[in-house]
Design an enzyme around this catalytic site. Structure first.
Site, PDB file in Angstrom:
ATOM      1  N   GLU A  39      -4.407 -16.270  -3.474  1.00 31.77           N
ATOM      2  CA  GLU A  39      -4.464 -14.937  -2.844  1.00 31.77           C
ATOM      3  C   GLU A  39      -5.810 -14.818  -2.144  1.00 31.77           C
ATOM      4  O   GLU A  39      -6.509 -13.816  -2.273  1.00 31.77           O
ATOM      5  CB  GLU A  39      -4.394 -13.835  -3.898  1.00 31.77           C
ATOM      6  CG  GLU A  39      -3.153 -13.782  -4.739  1.00 31.77           C
ATOM      7  CD  GLU A  39      -3.269 -12.719  -5.816  1.00 31.77           C
ATOM      8  OE1 GLU A  39      -4.273 -12.710  -6.564  1.00 31.77           O
ATOM      9  OE2 GLU A  39      -2.364 -11.884  -5.907  1.00 31.77           O
ATOM     10  N   HIS A  86      -3.286 -16.668 -10.685  1.00 31.43           N
ATOM     11  CA  HIS A  86      -3.705 -16.364  -9.320  1.00 31.43           C
ATOM     12  C   HIS A  86      -5.007 -17.116  -9.103  1.00 31.43           C
ATOM     13  O   HIS A  86      -5.956 -16.944  -9.860  1.00 31.43           O
ATOM     14  CB  HIS A  86      -3.937 -14.856  -9.139  1.00 31.43           C
ATOM     15  CG  HIS A  86      -2.677 -14.070  -8.992  1.00 31.43           C
ATOM     16  ND1 HIS A  86      -2.649 -12.695  -9.022  1.00 31.43           N
ATOM     17  CD2 HIS A  86      -1.399 -14.477  -8.784  1.00 31.43           C
ATOM     18  CE1 HIS A  86      -1.399 -12.283  -8.849  1.00 31.43           C
ATOM     19  NE2 HIS A  86      -0.627 -13.340  -8.711  1.00 31.43           N
ATOM     20  N   ASP A 126      -5.670 -14.071 -13.236  1.00 32.70           N
ATOM     21  CA  ASP A 126      -6.289 -14.141 -11.910  1.00 32.70           C
ATOM     22  C   ASP A 126      -7.730 -14.618 -12.098  1.00 32.70           C
ATOM     23  O   ASP A 126      -8.524 -13.969 -12.780  1.00 32.70           O
ATOM     24  CB  ASP A 126      -6.235 -12.741 -11.269  1.00 32.70           C
ATOM     25  CG  ASP A 126      -6.742 -12.744  -9.836  1.00 32.70           C
ATOM     26  OD1 ASP A 126      -7.842 -13.268  -9.592  1.00 32.70           O
ATOM     27  OD2 ASP A 126      -6.043 -12.197  -8.959  1.00 32.70           O
ATOM     28  N   GLU A 145      -1.105  -8.583 -14.957  1.00 37.59           N
ATOM     29  CA  GLU A 145      -2.206  -9.330 -14.345  1.00 37.59           C
ATOM     30  C   GLU A 145      -3.522  -8.985 -15.032  1.00 37.59           C
ATOM     31  O   GLU A 145      -3.786  -7.827 -15.353  1.00 37.59           O
ATOM     32  CB  GLU A 145      -2.276  -9.002 -12.847  1.00 37.59           C
ATOM     33  CG  GLU A 145      -3.348  -9.810 -12.129  1.00 37.59           C
ATOM     34  CD  GLU A 145      -3.188  -9.795 -10.605  1.00 37.59           C
ATOM     35  OE1 GLU A 145      -2.117  -9.384 -10.111  1.00 37.59           O
ATOM     36  OE2 GLU A 145      -4.154 -10.204  -9.937  1.00 37.59           O
ATOM     37  N   HIS A 187     -10.404 -12.227 -10.956  1.00 38.94           N
ATOM     38  CA  HIS A 187     -10.473 -11.035 -11.807  1.00 38.94           C
ATOM     39  C   HIS A 187     -11.125 -11.322 -13.163  1.00 38.94           C
ATOM     40  O   HIS A 187     -11.957 -10.542 -13.617  1.00 38.94           O
ATOM     41  CB  HIS A 187      -9.070 -10.462 -12.038  1.00 38.94           C
ATOM     42  CG  HIS A 187      -8.413  -9.959 -10.780  1.00 38.94           C
ATOM     43  ND1 HIS A 187      -7.141  -9.438 -10.778  1.00 38.94           N
ATOM     44  CD2 HIS A 187      -8.844  -9.899  -9.505  1.00 38.94           C
ATOM     45  CE1 HIS A 187      -6.819  -9.085  -9.540  1.00 38.94           C
ATOM     46  NE2 HIS A 187      -7.834  -9.357  -8.753  1.00 38.94           N
ATOM     47  N   ASP A 228     -13.782  -7.303  -7.904  1.00 36.75           N
ATOM     48  CA  ASP A 228     -12.487  -7.715  -7.364  1.00 36.75           C
ATOM     49  C   ASP A 228     -12.522  -7.920  -5.847  1.00 36.75           C
ATOM     50  O   ASP A 228     -11.819  -7.239  -5.107  1.00 36.75           O
ATOM     51  CB  ASP A 228     -11.387  -6.708  -7.750  1.00 36.75           C
ATOM     52  CG  ASP A 228      -9.997  -7.202  -7.371  1.00 36.75           C
ATOM     53  OD1 ASP A 228      -9.882  -8.344  -6.880  1.00 36.75           O
ATOM     54  OD2 ASP A 228      -9.031  -6.435  -7.558  1.00 36.75           O
ATOM     55  N   HIS A 273      -0.257  -5.089 -11.424  1.00 36.70           N
ATOM     56  CA  HIS A 273      -1.503  -4.589 -12.011  1.00 36.70           C
ATOM     57  C   HIS A 273      -1.119  -3.516 -13.028  1.00 36.70           C
ATOM     58  O   HIS A 273      -0.437  -2.553 -12.657  1.00 36.70           O
ATOM     59  CB  HIS A 273      -2.392  -3.997 -10.924  1.00 36.70           C
ATOM     60  CG  HIS A 273      -2.804  -4.998  -9.888  1.00 36.70           C
ATOM     61  ND1 HIS A 273      -3.644  -4.701  -8.852  1.00 36.70           N
ATOM     62  CD2 HIS A 273      -2.481  -6.314  -9.740  1.00 36.70           C
ATOM     63  CE1 HIS A 273      -3.828  -5.788  -8.104  1.00 36.70           C
ATOM     64  NE2 HIS A 273      -3.129  -6.775  -8.614  1.00 36.70           N
ATOM     65  N   HIS A 325       5.044  -9.815  -6.616  1.00 33.17           N
ATOM     66  CA  HIS A 325       3.912  -8.918  -6.903  1.00 33.17           C
ATOM     67  C   HIS A 325       4.319  -7.475  -6.629  1.00 33.17           C
ATOM     68  O   HIS A 325       4.782  -7.150  -5.548  1.00 33.17           O
ATOM     69  CB  HIS A 325       2.720  -9.315  -6.024  1.00 33.17           C
ATOM     70  CG  HIS A 325       1.403  -8.790  -6.515  1.00 33.17           C
ATOM     71  ND1 HIS A 325       1.175  -7.457  -6.767  1.00 33.17           N
ATOM     72  CD2 HIS A 325       0.242  -9.428  -6.813  1.00 33.17           C
ATOM     73  CE1 HIS A 325      -0.074  -7.307  -7.202  1.00 33.17           C
ATOM     74  NE2 HIS A 325      -0.662  -8.477  -7.244  1.00 33.17           N
ATOM     75  N   TYR A 327       0.516  -2.244  -5.014  1.00 33.77           N
ATOM     76  CA  TYR A 327      -0.794  -1.812  -5.560  1.00 33.77           C
ATOM     77  C   TYR A 327      -0.791  -0.334  -5.921  1.00 33.77           C
ATOM     78  O   TYR A 327      -1.567   0.112  -6.756  1.00 33.77           O
ATOM     79  CB  TYR A 327      -1.908  -2.032  -4.532  1.00 33.77           C
ATOM     80  CG  TYR A 327      -2.214  -3.474  -4.232  1.00 33.77           C
ATOM     81  CD1 TYR A 327      -2.339  -4.409  -5.255  1.00 33.77           C
ATOM     82  CD2 TYR A 327      -2.406  -3.897  -2.924  1.00 33.77           C
ATOM     83  CE1 TYR A 327      -2.628  -5.733  -4.962  1.00 33.77           C
ATOM     84  CE2 TYR A 327      -2.693  -5.226  -2.633  1.00 33.77           C
ATOM     85  CZ  TYR A 327      -2.802  -6.136  -3.655  1.00 33.77           C
ATOM     86  OH  TYR A 327      -3.080  -7.433  -3.367  1.00 33.77           O
ATOM     87  N   ARG A 367       0.829  -1.213   0.000  1.00 34.44           N
ATOM     88  CA  ARG A 367       0.000   0.000   0.000  1.00 34.44           C
ATOM     89  C   ARG A 367       0.859   1.257   0.000  1.00 34.44           C
ATOM     90  O   ARG A 367       0.358   2.359   0.199  1.00 34.44           O
ATOM     91  CB  ARG A 367      -0.936   0.022   1.210  1.00 34.44           C
ATOM     92  CG  ARG A 367      -1.708  -1.260   1.384  1.00 34.44           C
ATOM     93  CD  ARG A 367      -3.157  -1.113   0.923  1.00 34.44           C
ATOM     94  NE  ARG A 367      -3.788  -2.407   0.838  1.00 34.44           N
ATOM     95  CZ  ARG A 367      -4.587  -2.791  -0.155  1.00 34.44           C
ATOM     96  NH1 ARG A 367      -4.848  -1.971  -1.162  1.00 34.44           N
ATOM     97  NH2 ARG A 367      -5.141  -3.968  -0.172  1.00 34.44           N
ATOM     98  N   HIS A 393     -11.910 -11.123  -3.422  1.00 32.01           N
ATOM     99  CA  HIS A 393     -11.518 -12.536  -3.422  1.00 32.01           C
ATOM    100  C   HIS A 393     -12.261 -13.315  -2.338  1.00 32.01           C
ATOM    101  O   HIS A 393     -12.493 -12.795  -1.247  1.00 32.01           O
ATOM    102  CB  HIS A 393     -10.017 -12.682  -3.158  1.00 32.01           C
ATOM    103  CG  HIS A 393      -9.169 -11.974  -4.173  1.00 32.01           C
ATOM    104  ND1 HIS A 393      -7.809 -12.120  -4.222  1.00 32.01           N
ATOM    105  CD2 HIS A 393      -9.473 -11.125  -5.181  1.00 32.01           C
ATOM    106  CE1 HIS A 393      -7.313 -11.396  -5.220  1.00 32.01           C
ATOM    107  NE2 HIS A 393      -8.311 -10.771  -5.800  1.00 32.01           N
TER     108      HIS A 393
HETATM  109 ZN    ZN Z   1      -7.758  -9.012  -6.862  1.00 33.17          ZN
HETATM  110 FE    FE Z   2      -4.326 -11.370  -8.284  1.00 36.28          FE
HETATM  111 FE    FE Z   3      -2.725  -8.740  -8.016  1.00 39.15          FE
END
Ligand code: ZN
Ligand code: FE
Ligand code: FE
Length: 274
Positions: free
Chosen positions: A255, A210, A175, A142, A178, A223, A107, A67, A70, A37, A225
């Site tokens: 994830e 993912h 993913d 992704e 996603h 989005d 992303h 990864h 974000y 973050r 999960h």
């Molecule tokens: Zn996600």
């Molecule tokens: Fe993902």
């Molecule tokens: Fe991701």
């Protein structure tokens, strides 16, 4: 054996993650290259990375799937923020050279009103700049849920980025939450979705998955999960994924909203479906 693992905390270093992965039945894993973050990265530990390279080989782990943060938005509208994001990408790829041959997934970005075409151009430009020729890392875009102004919710957009970069070292991480949220019906027609991916992007570009269930219906662009079998995808979808020949060798990364015991159970569940 399938390559199955989950997202792990990077706080104990590569060797710490390898030991944790082994303890939960994983033979690959994912981790954030820096604060997910924020932008702060850990101090580099060359001895830890060197030990990990040996251990991963000895234990016959599949490729790891790092990864990106974000907050790294390569197609944000503010030029200074965009340049900062591009520098983060460059630094991340340089860091990945300490564990050569693995994947770096991120992303693609959100164009925040600039339009998809501009977003694609800016994302591709940043990757092209950061991915020095001969770099020992493959960058994975992704597949996104298409939330807000996210780029990468359509296979065509991923292809456009890949073509604009023009490097063999760019692939895709699919993913499952996603793509479902983006409107690709992997519940009723996994094979059809993979055929469409093959027709548009090419399955040779698909490098990792993912593995997440989704809290929402298809095309919800949400989005969120869910744990495996507790969402709209359901266990049968994951059985189809584990048994699909086109996906057999790819690292599969959970994830899901879990702590380690939950991940251990889900890894065992996925292995039992294979
Ligand atoms: Zn996600
Ligand atoms: Fe993902
Ligand atoms: Fe991701």
């Amino acid at each position: 054996m399938h390559a199955i693992g989950c997202h792990l905390s990077a706080s104990a270093g590569y060797m710490g993650m390898i030991r944790t992965a082994q303890s939960i039945g994983a033979n690959t894993f994912a981790f954030f290259t820096r604060n997910p973050r924020g932008s702060k990265a850990k101090a580099e530990d060359p001895a830890d990375a060197a030990a990990a390279v040996q251990a991963l080989k000895q234990l016959q782990f599949a490729k790891l799937v790092a990864h990106g943060s974000y907050t790294m938005n390569l197609c944000t509208a503010d030029p200074e923020a965009r340049e900062f994001a591009a520098e983060i990408l460059e630094d991340d790829l340089r860091r990945m050279a300490a564990i050569p041959g693995n994947y770096y997934n991120f992303h693609p970005g959100s164009h925040v009103g600039q339009g998809t075409a501009v977003g694609i151009e800016q994302i591709a430009g940043a990757i092209k700049k950061a991915l020095a020729p001969g770099y020992p890392v493959t960058v994975l875009l992704e597949t996104m849920a298409g939330k807000g102004s996210e780029v990468g919710g359509r296979f065509e957009e991923l292809l456009d980025i890949i073509q604009a970069v023009g490097s063999d070292n760019v692939g895709v991480c699919l993913d499952t939450c996603h793509v479902w949220d983006a409107g690709y019906d992997i519940v009723n027609d996994l094979d059809g979705v993979l055929k469409e991916f093959d027709r548009i992007v090419g399955l040779d570009r698909l490098k990792a998955l993912h593995i997440n269930d989704s809290k929402n219906p298809s095309a919800s662009h949400k989005d969120r999960h869910a744990c495996i079998g507790e969402g709209a995808l359901g266990v049968e979808t994951f059985r189809n994924i584990l048994q699909h020949e086109a996906l057999a060798g790819l690292p599969m990364i959970l994830e899901t909203p879990n702590e380690l015991p939950g991940y251990q159970r889900e890894i065992a569940l996925l292995r039992s479906l294979a």
